[in-house]
Design a protein around this motif. Structure first.
Motif, PDB file in Angstrom:
ATOM      1  N   TYR A 273       0.604   2.620  -8.242  1.00 31.09           N
ATOM      2  CA  TYR A 273       2.090   2.150  -7.441  1.00 31.09           C
ATOM      3  C   TYR A 273       2.662   1.683  -8.452  1.00 31.09           C
ATOM      4  O   TYR A 273       2.429   0.266  -8.480  1.00 31.09           O
ATOM      5  N   SER A 294       5.169   4.628  -1.301  1.00 35.26           N
ATOM      6  CA  SER A 294       5.780   3.164  -0.869  1.00 35.26           C
ATOM      7  C   SER A 294       4.841   2.421   0.663  1.00 35.26           C
ATOM      8  O   SER A 294       4.536   2.099   0.676  1.00 35.26           O
ATOM      9  N   GLN A 295       5.282   4.035   1.599  1.00 35.06           N
ATOM     10  CA  GLN A 295       3.977   3.557   2.239  1.00 35.06           C
ATOM     11  C   GLN A 295       2.782   3.361   2.152  1.00 35.06           C
ATOM     12  O   GLN A 295       2.255   2.855   3.143  1.00 35.06           O
ATOM     13  N   ALA A 298       1.876   0.226   0.722  1.00 34.76           N
ATOM     14  CA  ALA A 298       2.235  -0.955   1.842  1.00 34.76           C
ATOM     15  C   ALA A 298       1.087  -2.265   1.805  1.00 34.76           C
ATOM     16  O   ALA A 298       1.283  -2.951   1.549  1.00 34.76           O
ATOM     17  N   LEU A 301       0.032  -3.959  -0.783  1.00 32.99           N
ATOM     18  CA  LEU A 301       0.838  -5.166  -1.386  1.00 32.99           C
ATOM     19  C   LEU A 301       0.607  -6.711  -1.084  1.00 32.99           C
ATOM     20  O   LEU A 301       1.324  -7.401  -1.160  1.00 32.99           O
ATOM     21  N   ARG A 302       0.195  -6.369   0.363  1.00 31.30           N
ATOM     22  CA  ARG A 302       0.382  -7.644   0.798  1.00 31.30           C
ATOM     23  C   ARG A 302      -1.228  -7.755   1.566  1.00 31.30           C
ATOM     24  O   ARG A 302      -1.982  -7.941   1.102  1.00 31.30           O
TER      25      ARG A 302
END
Length: 334
Positions: A273, A294-295, A298, A301-302
């Motif tokens: 990504y 992006s979805q 996500a 990325l957390r």
């Protein structure tokens, strides 16, 4: 309790640790144990300091390792949780050993305990190329490594099992040098391939679709000597994601390898990504890898994957220290 001049010196030495303490909580207190090869600490050897921690410990034990090269093969036993092992600068505090063989036997440093942290250390297996020579094995849950250097060739970092977090670390090797079945996030880490031919950076071992494991690399950097793939599947459901990562031209255009087993192409989850650099071009990637939206990116990325039950286990550097002889079973330096 009167604290001697040695403790005052230690507080000064700790200033560099606390300066980069990732937002240390002012209420954070730990029991201080010092390791110093010159004999000016509580112990001369790191393993002796670890052995002094009581079984089933519930206090935060901060073992400060003063600069030096420590030739030791170290184990943090499963019954000794809540230990932080810290140098003051990774290039100055070096733990090294020379061993090869089975992946669970060769490590220079093995973490079997939960709630372990390491800061500002070099952990090295200096055996060299051509054999399995693990520098660091992490088999405990809730382990974190901050600003550490992890060095070997084949199988450098055995990220075996549990939830793990690596921040601002440098990891180098040539073959499968980050491998295992941990649920782990690498943030702002530098991965360096030493392979003279084609190397593999990761070999993740997720074996079923139900396992909540995998490696996620966020805002990292990849460099190397010649060429490497991002990963190959040790387990059928191997899962690795690179996000927002710089990839030099060491990364081959195909990006990933199926380890000679095309059936794994259907089950492995390899995603990228918004990576950048000469090695990040995806036009020639293997068709079974993923360019994440992006979805889709996500969740990676957390820290959700490793933070089930809360994030308090990633401890800030303590700001207060104490010594309690009743808690630490002190022995004369050897």
């Amino acid at each position: 309790m009167v604290l001697g001049c040695g403790f005052v010196i230690s507080v000064v030495l700790l200033a560099s640790v606390l300066a980069a303490g990732n937002g240390a909580d002012s209420s954070s207190t730990a029991i201080l144990v010092e390791v110093d090869q010159s004999g000016n600490g509580d112990y001369r050897k790191i393993q002796d300091a670890i052995d002094s921690v009581p079984s089933n410990n519930s206090d935060h034990i901060f073992i400060l390792v003063k600069p030096g090269v420590y030739e030791e093969k170290i184990v943090v036993p499963a019954d000794k949780p809540f230990i932080t092992l810290s140098g003051t600068k990774a290039t100055k505090t070096i733990i090294t050993w020379n061993d090869s063989g089975e992946i669970f036997e060769s490590p220079t440093f093995s973490v079997l305990a939960s709630d372990f942290m390491a800061r500002y250390l070099t952990i090295q297996n200096n055996y060299g190329a051509g054999a399995k020579a693990v520098a660091l094995r992490v088999s405990g849950d809730r382990a974190a490594f901050m600003s550490c250097r992890i060095l070997s060739h084949q199988d450098t970092l055995l990220d075996d099992k549990g939830r793990h977090y690596y921040s601002n670390c440098y990891v180098e090797g040539d073959t499968d040098f980050i491998f295992g079945n941990g649920a782990s996030i690498f943030q702002k880490c530098h991965l360096h391939s030493l392979a003279r031919g084609i190397g593999a950076i990761t070999a993740q071992r997720r074996q079923t679709a139900e396992e909540e494991t995998g490696f996620t690399f966020v805002k990292c950097k990849i460099t190397g000597v010649k060429s490497a793939v991002l990963g190959r599947p040790w387990g059928n459901y191997s899962r690795v994601v690179f996000a927002l990562t710089y990839m030099s031209n060491v990364v081959l255009p195909q990006g990933w390898d199926d380890w000679g087993d095309s059936s794994k192409q259907r089950t492995a989850y390899y995603g990228e990504y918004k990576c950048y650099g000469a090695g990040a071009r995806t036009s020639k990637r293997v068709k079974w890898s993923r360019r994440l939206s992006s979805q889709e990116a996500a969740p990676y990325l957390r820290k959700d994957m490793i933070m089930i039950g809360g994030s308090s286990w990633i401890r800030s550097a303590p700001s207060h220290f104490r010594r309690i002889s009743a808690v630490i079973s002190h022995q004369p330096p050897k």
